[in-house]
Design a protein around this motif. Structure first.
Motif, PDB file in Angstrom:
ATOM      1  N   UNK A 593       0.833  -1.202   0.000  1.00  0.00           N
ATOM      2  CA  UNK A 593       0.000   0.000   0.000  1.00  0.00           C
ATOM      3  C   UNK A 593       0.869   1.253   0.000  1.00  0.00           C
ATOM      4  N   UNK A 594       1.854   1.304   0.883  1.00  0.00           N
ATOM      5  CA  UNK A 594       2.722   2.480   0.968  1.00  0.00           C
ATOM      6  C   UNK A 594       3.469   2.718  -0.337  1.00  0.00           C
ATOM      7  N   UNK A 595       4.040   1.649  -0.898  1.00  0.00           N
ATOM      8  CA  UNK A 595       4.806   1.794  -2.140  1.00  0.00           C
ATOM      9  C   UNK A 595       3.911   2.270  -3.276  1.00  0.00           C
ATOM     10  N   UNK A 596       2.713   1.702  -3.376  1.00  0.00           N
ATOM     11  CA  UNK A 596       1.810   2.073  -4.466  1.00  0.00           C
ATOM     12  C   UNK A 596       1.393   3.533  -4.374  1.00  0.00           C
ATOM     13  N   UNK A 597       1.074   4.003  -3.163  1.00  0.00           N
ATOM     14  CA  UNK A 597       0.635   5.390  -3.017  1.00  0.00           C
ATOM     15  C   UNK A 597       1.788   6.356  -3.285  1.00  0.00           C
ATOM     16  N   UNK A 598       2.965   6.056  -2.746  1.00  0.00           N
ATOM     17  CA  UNK A 598       4.133   6.903  -2.999  1.00  0.00           C
ATOM     18  C   UNK A 598       4.437   6.982  -4.494  1.00  0.00           C
ATOM     19  N   UNK A 599       4.438   5.833  -5.164  1.00  0.00           N
ATOM     20  CA  UNK A 599       4.737   5.791  -6.593  1.00  0.00           C
ATOM     21  C   UNK A 599       3.643   6.485  -7.400  1.00  0.00           C
TER      22      UNK A 599
END
Length: 613
Positions: A593-599
């Protein structure tokens, strides 16, 4: 028989416990009445002795599995030469009050043609250590021990006796059920029933299904995320919700125990508990998706643990707790079980619970600070607990510890532990300054600055051109991928760029990331492990923040190919691409979730994500 592959399962649950259902229609894992209770079905860890609840066609079949859209209802579809059928599995939400009453609902449908199903129920109470009695009635079956009773209710229409005829052998039950197109039947396995087995009509059965659909869709409607990979993130959010114990808000690291980090190896741990670290990450991830209630509830859970101040040698907080907040996690082995594909020992409890892991204070304070900035402001009692934690940390941060990976090879001055101590003081200082709260700011600032200087002096290795696992070593550690995301270093700092390149050379294989090299840094355990999916998604986040958007997106898309057929991730990926370790793992889905939102945010801007939160 050989245990079904870890990834060949979907997850269902009622927010107090959960079950794993295989693609061939078998409930291979189910603990009752809580996540951390003894298992009733444990075929995932011993196909012969663990116990199972199987529903599958009698004829040769192919099977597929999917979730009913936007819900935690699992559908296993079977096709044979004579027809098509489905088993629909779900658990109606149990609510926020602890209860012994739980329902495992299994709806059986014939969609086309005709199909005969074999239903086998072989419970093995208390990890197979406790014998049970089996009593058959006209409307179902009762499986009973002195401490737990499971009642099987049958679903049928008036005059339909097809499922009433059962065969019992050695206290296990077998049923043959023949259906034709349009027929709907099934069973409900209930713990803590307030009466004998009863006949359930199909209309009531369907209402249970519809009510469960409504619950999950109402819950998911609170998600505010509308970016790329929306369905993937929503599935991860549902998975995390399934692993949250509703009465307290405690998130289990995984609903399973004993699944190996190496097939045949000894790295087989019990993850059915709430880690301060993992659950703190959940506040950050779920708030970014718009789920404030879950974040607020866990913040309350964390404050209660801090208020207790009963931590042992590791300080005022233990690193993990049972879902109810208790801390008795004595570790033992189930010697009578063979383990997943021969991976032994099968452990229950967790001996790492009394380790000193200083990073948990940084994760806790970071989540509290993040929630505070988004409207979940810390009250007076909460601030007193925060101040107590930081005052303790000011006296104890500069010492060796076991570290984030819970190594059993002795304490070290782990760089990640120091990094998160810096985060703890930094977030505490910010909250005190913004809200005008009483705090020894000079003392906290001196500690924060001393940690920064120490990491730059001792955590940086000139020979490696990178920040390293612990002081005095040259070993790299992917936990340090968080250095830029927490704001300790600029994502454009040459020291950070050099560290990323070193990690890529040593720890990264085609988007997959190892935690560290056990041979270079012995951790007190035999064998090796697979790549750690949490770290793989942390790598994506770090690349996005460093402006390497093409690399980040490709790595992320590659990682998504390693999920199972319904979007679930275990702890690790083996060299063969097989999912290994406890399943599904909360940490992995949080990092996804964190990686997807940051990206996603960086791609929208066309430039790298900035640090700051």
């Amino acid at each position: 028989m050989t245990e079904a592959a870890i990834a060949d399962h979907g997850l269902i649950g009622d927010l107090q416990t959960a079950a794993l259902v295989s693609t061939d229609g078998s409930v291979d894992w189910f603990c009752c009445p809580r996540f951390d209770s003894p298992s009733v079905f444990g075929a995932l860890l011993d196909d012969e002795k663990g116990g199972h609840f199987r529903i599958r066609p009698r004829a040769d079949y192919d099977s597929r599995q999917l979730y009913f859209p936007d819900t935690a209802i699992l559908i296993t579809r079977f096709t044979t030469a004579a027809g098509m059928g489905e088993v629909v599995d779900f658990m109606p939400p149990a609510g926020k009050v602890p209860t012994a009453n739980h329902q495992l609902v299994r709806m059986i449908r014939c969609v086309r043609g005709e199909m005969t199903f074999d239903i086998d129920i072989a419970p093995r109470f208390d990890y197979g250590r406790r014998a049970h009695r089996t009593d058959v009635t006209h409307n179902g079956v009762v499986f009973a021990t002195d401490t737990l009773t499971l009642t099987l209710h049958v679903v049928r229409e008036p005059g339909d006796e097809r499922i009433a005829q059962v065969r019992v052998a050695e206290n296990d039950m077998h049923v043959e059920l023949s259906l034709k197109a349009g027929d709907v039947r099934g069973v409900v396995l209930e713990s803590g029933a307030d009466g004998p087995p009863r006949e359930i009509r199909v209309a009531e059965f369907q209402q249970m299904h519809d009510d469960t659909v409504r619950y999950w869709r109402n819950w998911l409607s609170r998600c505010t995320y509308t970016g790329r990979w929306r369905e993937t993130l929503q599935r991860s959010a549902i998975t995390l919700k399934l692993m949250t114990y509703a009465p307290t808000g405690g998130l289990v690291a995984a609903p399973t125990t004993g699944l190996p980090e190496q097939i045949g190896g000894e790295r087989n741990w019990d993850y059915r508990y709430t880690w301060v670290r993992d659950a703190s990450f959940s506040v950050y991830a779920l708030l970014r998706l718009g789920f404030k209630e879950e974040s607020a509830q866990f913040s309350q859970w964390l404050r209660e643990r801090a208020d207790e101040r009963v931590g042992g040698e590791g300080g005022p907080l233990n690193i993990m707790y049972r879902v109810d907040g208790s801390s008795d996690l004595k570790e033992e082995s189930l010697e009578h079980w063979s383990g997943y594909r021969g991976s032994r020992p099968v452990r229950i409890g967790n001996g790492a619970s009394d380790q000193l892991q200083l990073d948990i204070y940084g994760e806790a304070l970071d989540s509290i600070y993040f929630a505070d900035r988004r409207g979940l402001e810390v009250g007076h009692r909460g601030w007193m607990a925060v101040r107590e934690l930081l005052n303790w940390l000011a006296d104890h941060w500069n010492q060796p510890e076991e570290g984030i990976w819970e190594t059993r090879g002795g304490r070290q001055d782990f760089t990640y532990g120091r990094l998160m101590c810096w985060v703890a003081f930094d977030r505490g200082i910010r909250m005190a300054s913004v809200h005008g709260r009483p705090a020894p700011l000079i003392r906290w600032t001196e500690a924060r600055d001393a940690i920064y200087e120490q990491i730059m002096e001792k955590g940086w290795n000139r020979e490696s051109g990178a920040f390293v696992q612990h002081y005095g070593s040259t070993t790299l550690d992917s936990s340090l991928l968080r250095m830029s995301s927490v704001g300790f270093v600029s994502p454009y700092d040459p020291m950070w760029a050099s560290t990323l390149r070193a990690m890529e050379d040593e720890l990264v294989i085609d988007s997959l990331v190892y935690r560290y090299d056990p041979e270079a840094s012995p951790d007190g355990l035999e064998g090796s492990e697979g790549t750690f999916s949490l770290c793989s998604f942390m790598f994506v986040d770090a690349l996005a923040r460093a402006g390497r958007l093409d690399d980040a997106r490709l790595a992320f898309e590659k990682m998504l190919t390693y999920s199972n057929h319904v979007g679930l991730f275990s702890e690790e990926i083996a060299l063969s691409g097989e999912q290994i370790g406890n399943f599904p793992q909360a940490f992995t889905h949080l990092a996804l979730i964190d990686a997807a939102i940051t990206l996603d945010e960086a791609l929208d801007r066309g430039r790298p994500a900035l640090t700051g939160d």
